[in-house]
Design a protein around this motif. Structure first.
Motif, mmCIF file in Angstrom:
data_model
loop_
_atom_site.group_PDB
_atom_site.id
_atom_site.type_symbol
_atom_site.label_atom_id
_atom_site.label_comp_id
_atom_site.label_asym_id
_atom_site.label_seq_id
_atom_site.Cartn_x
_atom_site.Cartn_y
_atom_site.Cartn_z
ATOM 1 N N LEU A 1 32.607 55.716 42.319
ATOM 2 C CA LEU A 1 33.951 55.248 42.663
ATOM 3 C C LEU A 1 33.907 54.215 43.791
ATOM 4 N N LEU A 2 33.051 54.441 44.787
ATOM 5 C CA LEU A 2 32.904 53.467 45.872
ATOM 6 C C LEU A 2 32.347 52.153 45.334
ATOM 7 N N PHE A 3 31.355 52.230 44.465
ATOM 8 C CA PHE A 3 30.751 51.046 43.856
ATOM 9 C C PHE A 3 31.792 50.260 43.071
ATOM 10 N N ILE A 4 32.606 50.970 42.291
ATOM 11 C CA ILE A 4 33.646 50.313 41.493
ATOM 12 C C ILE A 4 34.693 49.686 42.405
ATOM 13 N N ALA A 5 35.110 50.405 43.443
ATOM 14 C CA ALA A 5 36.132 49.881 44.357
ATOM 15 C C ALA A 5 35.649 48.620 45.070
ATOM 16 N N LEU A 6 34.404 48.619 45.532
ATOM 17 C CA LEU A 6 33.880 47.440 46.222
ATOM 18 C C LEU A 6 33.750 46.248 45.278
ATOM 19 N N ASN A 7 33.360 46.509 44.046
ATOM 20 C CA ASN A 7 33.260 45.418 43.081
ATOM 21 C C ASN A 7 34.637 44.900 42.679
ATOM 22 N N LEU A 8 35.628 45.780 42.603
ATOM 23 C CA LEU A 8 36.996 45.323 42.342
ATOM 24 C C LEU A 8 37.503 44.486 43.514
ATOM 25 N N GLY A 9 37.107 44.847 44.732
ATOM 26 C CA GLY A 9 37.435 44.030 45.902
ATOM 27 C C GLY A 9 36.811 42.650 45.809
ATOM 28 N N GLY A 10 35.569 42.575 45.342
ATOM 29 C CA GLY A 10 34.911 41.283 45.140
ATOM 30 C C GLY A 10 35.603 40.462 44.065
ATOM 31 N N LEU A 11 36.045 41.140 43.017
ATOM 32 C CA LEU A 11 36.787 40.457 41.957
ATOM 33 C C LEU A 11 38.112 39.926 42.487
ATOM 34 N N ALA A 12 38.793 40.719 43.303
ATOM 35 C CA ALA A 12 40.057 40.278 43.902
ATOM 36 C C ALA A 12 39.825 39.081 44.826
ATOM 37 N N LEU A 13 38.713 39.068 45.552
ATOM 38 C CA LEU A 13 38.386 37.941 46.412
ATOM 39 C C LEU A 13 38.193 36.668 45.590
ATOM 40 N N GLY A 14 37.530 36.794 44.451
ATOM 41 C CA GLY A 14 37.335 35.642 43.566
ATOM 42 C C GLY A 14 38.646 35.137 42.983
ATOM 43 N N VAL A 15 39.526 36.057 42.583
ATOM 44 C CA VAL A 15 40.833 35.654 42.046
ATOM 45 C C VAL A 15 41.662 34.988 43.143
ATOM 46 N N TRP A 16 41.604 35.514 44.365
ATOM 47 C CA TRP A 16 42.322 34.894 45.492
ATOM 48 C C TRP A 16 41.832 33.462 45.714
ATOM 49 N N LYS A 17 40.519 33.256 45.633
ATOM 50 C CA LYS A 17 39.971 31.921 45.840
ATOM 51 C C LYS A 17 40.402 30.981 44.717
ATOM 52 N N LEU A 18 40.451 31.496 43.468
ATOM 53 C CA LEU A 18 40.945 30.680 42.366
ATOM 54 C C LEU A 18 42.382 30.238 42.639
ATOM 55 N N ASN A 19 43.200 31.154 43.128
ATOM 56 C CA ASN A 19 44.584 30.836 43.440
ATOM 57 C C ASN A 19 44.660 29.837 44.595
ATOM 58 N N ALA A 20 43.812 30.010 45.613
ATOM 59 C CA ALA A 20 43.812 29.097 46.756
ATOM 60 C C ALA A 20 43.398 27.686 46.344
ATOM 61 N N LEU A 21 42.534 27.592 45.339
ATOM 62 C CA LEU A 21 42.121 26.281 44.847
ATOM 63 C C LEU A 21 43.168 25.666 43.918
ATOM 64 N N GLY A 22 44.156 26.460 43.522
ATOM 65 C CA GLY A 22 45.188 25.964 42.612
ATOM 66 C C GLY A 22 44.759 25.979 41.161
ATOM 67 N N LEU A 23 43.762 26.796 40.837
ATOM 68 C CA LEU A 23 43.257 26.854 39.468
ATOM 69 C C LEU A 23 43.900 27.958 38.640
ATOM 70 N N LEU A 24 44.742 28.764 39.230
ATOM 71 C CA LEU A 24 45.478 29.781 38.477
ATOM 72 C C LEU A 24 46.878 29.250 38.162
ATOM 73 N N PRO A 25 47.328 29.446 36.950
ATOM 74 C CA PRO A 25 48.673 28.971 36.585
ATOM 75 C C PRO A 25 49.751 29.939 37.083
ATOM 76 N N THR A 26 50.152 29.782 38.340
ATOM 77 C CA THR A 26 51.116 30.711 38.926
ATOM 78 C C THR A 26 52.484 30.090 39.174
ATOM 79 N N HIS A 27 52.655 28.806 38.926
ATOM 80 C CA HIS A 27 53.928 28.132 39.178
ATOM 81 C C HIS A 27 54.559 27.717 37.852
#
Length: 178
Positions: free
Chosen positions: A128-154
């Protein structure tokens, strides 16, 4: 030819020792601190202690493996910060690497913890800890995609799929009769 005798002429080898002779019994006292009672200890107790030690080692290693993504998460966050917030090849590569590593790790959770599987070792917490930390890494990557403007959020990202706006009012020019 006798044992211990070489082919070196008539004298043979003077330094050859025959160790196969077990006829003489030697009473050599045990060295200080040595006790034969410790050797005669119950084998089941030793094997149980060995299994307990192995289970403890496996549990400790499972927790270490479960905490490993934290180091990766911190390093990836630093690399994303260093890449900046402009869209260029390096920042996109770092971001997709930050997305790919947790996804591949989440797909192989079973294989990663397979060596530590034991009846006495509880692997639910480390997994569970391994999964949670990897989900945190995935969330960090999605946040960076959004910060770069590469996610269609508008809304402007989806303009081509929106129906044209209905006309609410119509105005026309004046009538020129002359």
């Amino acid at each position: 030819m006798e044992k211990g005798k070489g082919v070196m002429g008539s004298g043979g080898r003077r330094w050859a020792v025959d160790l196969s002779d077990n006829s003489t019994s030697r009473d050599i006292p045990d060295p200080p601190g040595f006790s034969r009672a410790s050797l005669d200890q119950d084998d089941s107790t030793l094997s149980r202690q060995k299994k307990d030690a192995e289970s403890n080692w496996k549990a400790q290693k499972a927790w270490e493996v479960a905490q490993a993504p934290l180091k990766n998460l911190l390093m990836m966050g630093f690399m994303m910060w260093m890449a900046g917030s402009t869209v260029h090849l390096f920042s996109i590569g770092i971001t997709f690497s930050a997305l790919w590593q947790p996804i591949s790790a989440l797909q192989s959770v079973g294989k990663i913890f397979e060596p530590y599987k034991d009846n006495k070792v509880e692997l639910l917490g480390p997994k569970l800890l391994f999964i949670a930390l990897n989900l945190g890494g995935l969330a960090l990557g999605v946040w960076k995609l959004n910060a770069l403007g590469l996610l269609p959020t508008h809304t402007s990202d989806w303009v081509s799929s929106l129906p044209p706006a209905q006309e609410v009012e119509f105005s026309g020019g004046g009538v020129n009769l002359g």
